[in-house]
Structure formats: structure tokens, C-alpha cells
Design an enzyme around this catalytic site. Structure first.
Site, PDB file in Angstrom:
ATOM      1  N   HIS A 227       0.870  -1.176   0.000  1.00 53.38           N
ATOM      2  CA  HIS A 227       0.000   0.000   0.000  1.00 53.38           C
ATOM      3  C   HIS A 227       0.907   1.226   0.000  1.00 53.38           C
ATOM      4  O   HIS A 227       1.925   1.242   0.692  1.00 53.38           O
ATOM      5  CB  HIS A 227      -0.887  -0.018   1.248  1.00 53.38           C
ATOM      6  CG  HIS A 227      -2.025   0.948   1.197  1.00 53.38           C
ATOM      7  ND1 HIS A 227      -1.837   2.304   1.288  1.00 53.38           N
ATOM      8  CD2 HIS A 227      -3.352   0.756   1.043  1.00 53.38           C
ATOM      9  CE1 HIS A 227      -3.016   2.907   1.199  1.00 53.38           C
ATOM     10  NE2 HIS A 227      -3.951   1.987   1.052  1.00 53.38           N
TER      11      HIS A 227
ATOM     12  N   ARG B 216      -6.521  10.028  -0.800  1.00 48.93           N
ATOM     13  CA  ARG B 216      -6.000  10.476  -2.100  1.00 48.93           C
ATOM     14  C   ARG B 216      -7.137  10.666  -3.080  1.00 48.93           C
ATOM     15  O   ARG B 216      -7.113  11.574  -3.911  1.00 48.93           O
ATOM     16  CB  ARG B 216      -4.962   9.489  -2.635  1.00 48.93           C
ATOM     17  CG  ARG B 216      -3.625   9.622  -1.921  1.00 48.93           C
ATOM     18  CD  ARG B 216      -2.594   8.639  -2.445  1.00 48.93           C
ATOM     19  NE  ARG B 216      -2.904   7.289  -2.046  1.00 48.93           N
ATOM     20  CZ  ARG B 216      -3.119   6.277  -2.872  1.00 48.93           C
ATOM     21  NH1 ARG B 216      -3.027   6.461  -4.169  1.00 48.93           N
ATOM     22  NH2 ARG B 216      -3.407   5.078  -2.412  1.00 48.93           N
TER      23      ARG B 216
END
Ligand code: FAD
Length: 571
Positions: A236, A257
Site C-alpha cells: 500500500h 487520495r
């Protein structure tokens, strides 16, 4: 030794999303069956499903389609996916959302009352269902509450040590260890489901829950199950860096994000412009993780080895309200997510490889099913965020349905006492070592080795070094001793963890050496291109005599769609 014995129709190893959905479905299919769920931690409160922050991908909006979710999953997986499994995933995920709502889950809603769905990386539609950023807690709490009202037996803090071969062939259950008492328990079952959640903490910076050591995959390998694509381990992009704290590696999920948070290097450059100028921070995990890793490796990271994730321009009130769990986690690590940048690094997250299964979770061993992250194939070379909990609930449910239907056709389980004795003696091995090695130091050495030699960026030399290092660690494990108590002996548990971690690491490194290309999460500096001509293939492995493995490859079966440039698109 006489072993205490438990007889059950269905034995479920693992009490995460896959294990509990299997129990729910098996009980629903036939409430008369004896069903036992075993978890190394606490049932429903251990494992990674509870840690799911971002959410659950499911096609719910009429403007979205199963075909679009399917294509996103294949593109994300760099076309290595088992397409039949991927199709099951996308076509049954909407039903699982409905089932979860029926057992009491409240997902976030839009003002018009419909379930809210947010954007996640690599998806062509905003389809991630969530409960704030604490989706897993909602799902697991409701699942456990629902099971507490049934006859399903829940065994907390019992660790599966080994699968037991049935006398008539196939699987006859498993040998368990009661972690609290240190005593063995033979669990005999007509059907056994392995759902221990893959995702071992093999790396220095790591996100999965602490107890996950790859036990399920290691047990499957020892039992002769065919495993696939073990080289595919996802990193990740954004794990918190917080010194020696256990929070190091904890994920700041990609909804951040998706909402507009930006990544900067220590020079203040928004570096994703160099790696994926179109999608920037909303690029897929493999690309963002690699970009961050390279920035750090090439000296553009912070002194503590991080890049910076900044959400402050989104507004403190918005960040606190939309991402309360992550804001709290950052506060615990000493950072203010709502008002300033947080140091992050790629963090080991999810194992795409695992047991080869068919769409009903069968393995090559009769009476043995595998579901959830222990299985391979669904995600190919790279999992899309939001497809993990969809996998564990969809295939957990299927494994439960299938086990309930097949339990009646399987004979009364019977295993050979010598197989039980042998498995138990192997588990007791560290009590007869008098070596000086510390299991805790060995675990750290393994995680450092894997991070440096077989992590985000790989090459032949590094992978060969990793293999040599694993051999040396295996030797040292034989010289590690543990205190002579059985009850709650954590050093013994770490020794057992290391046995599994070494097996899984070796399979990962050997497969990574074979795959002489870069694809999805597997990136090799010596073979930086994706090679569709030679490598649209799955790597398979099965144990042979002793502790050796046989590896082979098979072409990916394009049963529904072909990748661009490989014949006509539709089959
Ligand atoms: C931090 C984090 C965030 C994530 N966020 C998302 C997200 O937003 N969306 C998404 O789709 N996916 C997400 N994932 C991935 C997702 O959590 C997994 O795909 C999924 O939960 C795996 O479910 P599982 O049931 O296979 O395993 P788990 O839920 O991990 O359960 C494993 C169970 O097995 C038990 N166990 C382990 N070893 C043994 C043993 N030897 N004997 C008996 N029991 C054993 C454990 O105690 C646990 O009960 C995230 C993962 C992490 C680590």
C-alpha cells in the site's frame, strides 16, 4: 499421547470476514450442522477485515455495471486474474451488501437515502461502499452479533497448527493449539475451510494485523495444496512512519487520495507528476507505492525514510469529519492529518497469491476449501482497493454454502494417530532446543531481509540473496529456544509464526525469481517491462517429497475477455 478431540461437520479456520461469512451461510443452509469457527485471535475481532477503512466495492448504481467493475479488476490485476473468480466477485458483491444491511450494518447514505459510494484508485466509477473510514468494524461487529445467536461454536485463541489427512484421502480436519492452555485439540471435520487471511507480516513495514503469519498458506503447502502467483504481494503506498511504534506501517487509506490529498517528497515536489501525470495520486497502488519507494531510495525522502502525504488543503473540518479514524490514528502517532503533512512509506499490505481454488472454493484436496485472502487468483497481479472485503465476504459465503451442501456427502472423518502425533511433535520442537537464538530477533531479521531483498523493487541478485538469507534463518530457527511453559507462551507462538513466515517467504521469493518481467505489484529492475508474449502465465507450486517444491507455469485462462493486443477482446 491421547489427544482431546472435537467432532464437527464444518471446521472453519479463521474468524475474519471470510470465516464468519462461511459460518453465516453454512448455518443458514442447514442449521442442524455442527459448525466450528477457530481463530488465533478473538473471533470477529482479529484479522484484517476489522481493519478495513476504505470500503467495499459493489455495483449498486444503475449508471455503473458489472462489466465495468470486472474490467477494472482485470486491468488492475494486469490480466493475471482467474476471470471466473473475478466474475463471481463482481457479480455477487452487490448481494453481500444487501445481506450485510439485513444483519444490521449501516453504511453511509446520500441525502436521497441511497447508499453512498466513493471513488477509489483504479476504478472507472465511484463504487466503494463505506461507513466513514471504519467500515470493517461495522461489518465484523454485526457479523459476530448475528452469529452469537446461533449454534455455531466459536473458539477464540485457538491456533490451527496443521491440516490432518483423512484416512480415506482428502482432509479430515486440523490439529489445533489452545493458546491459553498450551494444550492440543484434534478437530475432526467432514469439510474444512481455511480462511486465515493470508497477508502475513513478512516485511519490516507492514499493515496486516499482528497475528497474521501466513499460517493458512503454509499449512496448505504442507498438505499438498496447489498455490499460485505467490510472488504477487501488494504494498500500500501510504503507511504511517512513526519510529518504533506499532503504528508504523498502519495504512492511511486511499479515500484520502481519492478526496484530493497530495504526495510530496522532502524537496516539496509533487513527485507523482513524474510517474503518472494523468492520474497523479489517484493512480493504482502498485504505481504510487513504487514511486514513493524510489523517491525514498534515491535520496528525496525525509531523514526518517518517508515521503509526505498532505490533506491540509482540503480543510480541517472536512478531513476530521470524513476520515475520523485516520485523523485519530495520526494523532496517536503525533501528527495532525487535518492540518499538516504526515510522513508515509509504502507498507506491505495484501498477498494476491494463495491457494488455487475453483469458483466454489474447492482446492485439489477433497474436503478442503479455501476462501478470502488465503486464496489466489481473484486479484491477479494487483488488488484494487475495496475488492478485498468483497472477496472475503463473497467467497466466504460461497465456501459456507458449498461446505453445508457437501458435508452430508463426506464420510465420518477419521485421521491416523501417527499423523496427529507427528504434527504435534513438530509444533513442540522449540522446547527441546537449547540454542541461544531469540525468536524475536529472528522475526526482525526475516522482515528486514524481505523488505530489502524481495520488497517493492526486486532483481535477480537481491532475490538470490533473499533465498540464501532465508536458508540461514531456517538454520537459526532450529537453534532458537523458548521458555519451558505452555500457557500463553508468546515466544512459542512467534516460533510457530516464523515456521509459517519462512515457508511463505520462500515460496514468494522462488516465484519472484521465476517471473522474469515486471507486472502489477511485482517489479524487477532487471526486467522492467511487462512481457505479455511470455508472461501472461500463472506460476503454480506444490510441495513434493520432503520440503521441496515443484514449480510450473500455465497460460492465464482468458475465459471472458482478452487483454488488448492479444487476439479479439471478447471470447
Ligand atoms: C490495514 C488494512 C486496511 C484494509 N482496508 C481495506 C479496504 O478498505 N477495503 C478492502 O476491500 N480491503 C481492505 N483490506 C484488505 C482486507 O482486510 C482483506 O482482504 C480481508 O479482510 C481478508 O479477509 P479474510 O477473512 O481472508 O482474513 P482476516 O479478516 O484477516 O481474518 C483472518 C482470521 O484468521 C485468524 N487466523 C490467522 N492464523 C490462524 C491460525 N493459524 N489458526 C486459526 N486462525 C488463524 C485470524 O486471527 C483472523 O481471525 C485492508 C487490509 C489491511 C491490512
Amino acid at each position: 499421547m491421547d489427544f482431546p478431540t472435537l467432532r464437527t461437520d464444518i471446521l472453519i479456520l479463521g474468524g475474519g470476514g471470510a470465516g464468519l461469512f462461511a459460518a453465516l451461510h453454512a448455518e443458514h443452509t442447514d442449521p442442524r450442522l455442527a459448525i466450528t469457527v477457530v481463530a488465533k485471535g478473538l473471533v470477529g475481532q482479529s484479522g484484517c477485515t476489522r481493519m478495513v477503512q476504505g470500503g467495499f466495492n459493489a455495483v449498486l448504481d444503475p449508471a455503473d455495471s458489472l462489466e465495468a467493475h470486472f474490467l477494472d479488476t482485470l486491468k488492475g490485476g494486469a490480466w493475471l486474474n482467474d476471470q471466473e473468480l473475478a466474475w463471481v466477485l463482481v457479480s455477487e458483491a452487490p448481494q453481500r451488501i444487501a445481506e450485510l444491511e439485513r444483519i444490521g450494518c449501516f453504511f453511509d447514505r446520500r441525502p436521497d437515502g441511497r447508499i453512498a459510494q466513493k471513488p477509489f484508485a483504479g476504478q472507472s466509477f465511484d463504487r466503494t461502499v463505506h461507513k466513514g473510514d471504519l467500515t470493517g468494524i461495522e461489518v465484523m461487529t454485526r457479523l459476530k452479533e448475528r452469529l452469537l445467536g446461533t449454534s455455531v461454536t466459536l473458539l477464540d485463541e485457538h491456533r490451527a497448527l496443521d491440516l490432518l489427512p483423512a484416512r480415506d484421502g482428502g482432509c479430515g480436519g486440523a490439529l489445533l493449539l489452545n493458546i491459553r492452555t498450551g494444550q492440543p485439540l484434534v478437530a475432526l471435520a467432514r469439510v474444512t475451510i481455511v480462511a486465515t487471511g493470508g497477508g502475513a507480516r513478512l516485511y519490516r513495514i507492514s499493515a496486516p494485523s499482528l497475528e497474521k503469519a501466513g499460517d493458512g498458506m503454509a499449512m496448505c503447502w504442507r498438505a499438498g495444496v496447489v498455490l499460485q502467483d505467490m510472488e504477487m504481494y501488494q504494498f500500500h503506498p501510504t503507511g504511517i512512519i512513526a519510529g518504533p511504534s506499532v503504528l508504523t506501517g498502519a495504512v492511511l487509506e486511499e479515500g484520502l487520495r481519492g478526496a484530493g490529498a497530495r504526495l510530496y517528497n522532502a524537496r516539496g515536489e509533487r513527485f507523482m507528476a513524474r510517474y503518472d501525470p494523468q492520474r497523479m495520486e489517484r493512480s493504482t497502488r502498485d504505481i504510487v507505492a513504487r514511486a514513493s519507494y524510489l523517491e525514498i531510495q534515491e535520496g528525496r525522502g525525509t531523514p526518517e525514510g518517508a515521503v509526505l502525504l498532505d490533506a491540509s488543503h482540503l480543510g480541517a473540518e472536512f478531513v476530521e469529519r470524513t476520515f475520523p479514524g485516520m485523523a485519530q490514528r495520526c494523532r496517536e502517532a503525533g501528527y495532525d492529518l487535518a492540518r499538516g503533512p504526515v510522513p508515509v512509506s509504502p507498507t506491505a499490505h495484501f498477498h494476491m497469491g494463495g491457494a488455487r481454488i475453483d469458483p466454489w472454493c474447492h482446492t485439489n484436496i477433497p474436503g478442503l476449501l479455501v476462501a478470502g485472502e488465503d486464496a489466489g487468483g481473484v486479484h491477479g497481479a494487483n488488488r484494487l482497493g475495496g475488492n478485498g472485503i468483497a472477496e472475503s465476504t463473497v467467497f466466504g459465503g460461497r465456501a459456507g454454502d458449498c461446505a453445508a451442501q457437501e458435508a452430508g456427502t463426506r464420510p465420518e472423518p477419521s485421521v491416523s494417530p501417527s499423523a496427529v502425533q507427528e504434527a504435534w511433535e513438530q509444533a513442540l520442537a522449540p522446547f527441546s532446543c537449547n540454542g541461544e537464538e531469540s525468536v524475536f530477533a529472528l522475526r526482525k531479521a526475516l522482515q528486514d531481509l524481505m523488505w530489502e531483498k524481495a520488497g517493492v523493487v526486486r532483481n535477480a541478485q537481491g532475490l538470490q540473496d533473499a533465498l540464501a538469507g532465508l536458508n540461514a534463518l531456517e538454520e537459526r530457527l532450529h537453534r532458537a529456544s523458548v521458555p519451558p511453559v505452555r500457557e500463553f507462551n508468546m515466544a512459542w507462538q512467534v516460533w510457530l509464526d516464523l515456521r509459517s513466515m519462512l515457508t511463505v517467504s520462500r515460496l514468494l521469493v522462488q516465484s519472484a525469481l521465476l517471473r522474469t518481467e515486471s507486472r502489477g505489484s511485482h517489479y524487477r529492475t532487471d526486467f522492467p517491462q511487462t512481457n505479455d508474449q511470455e508472461w501472461l502465465r500463472n506460476i503454480l507450486v506444490q510441495r513434493t517429497e520432503g520440503n521441496a517444491s515443484r514449480f510450473w507455469t500455465e497460460p492465464v485462462r482468458f475465459t471472458r475477455l482478452r487483454p488488448p493486443g492479444i487476439g479479439s477482446e471478447h471470447i
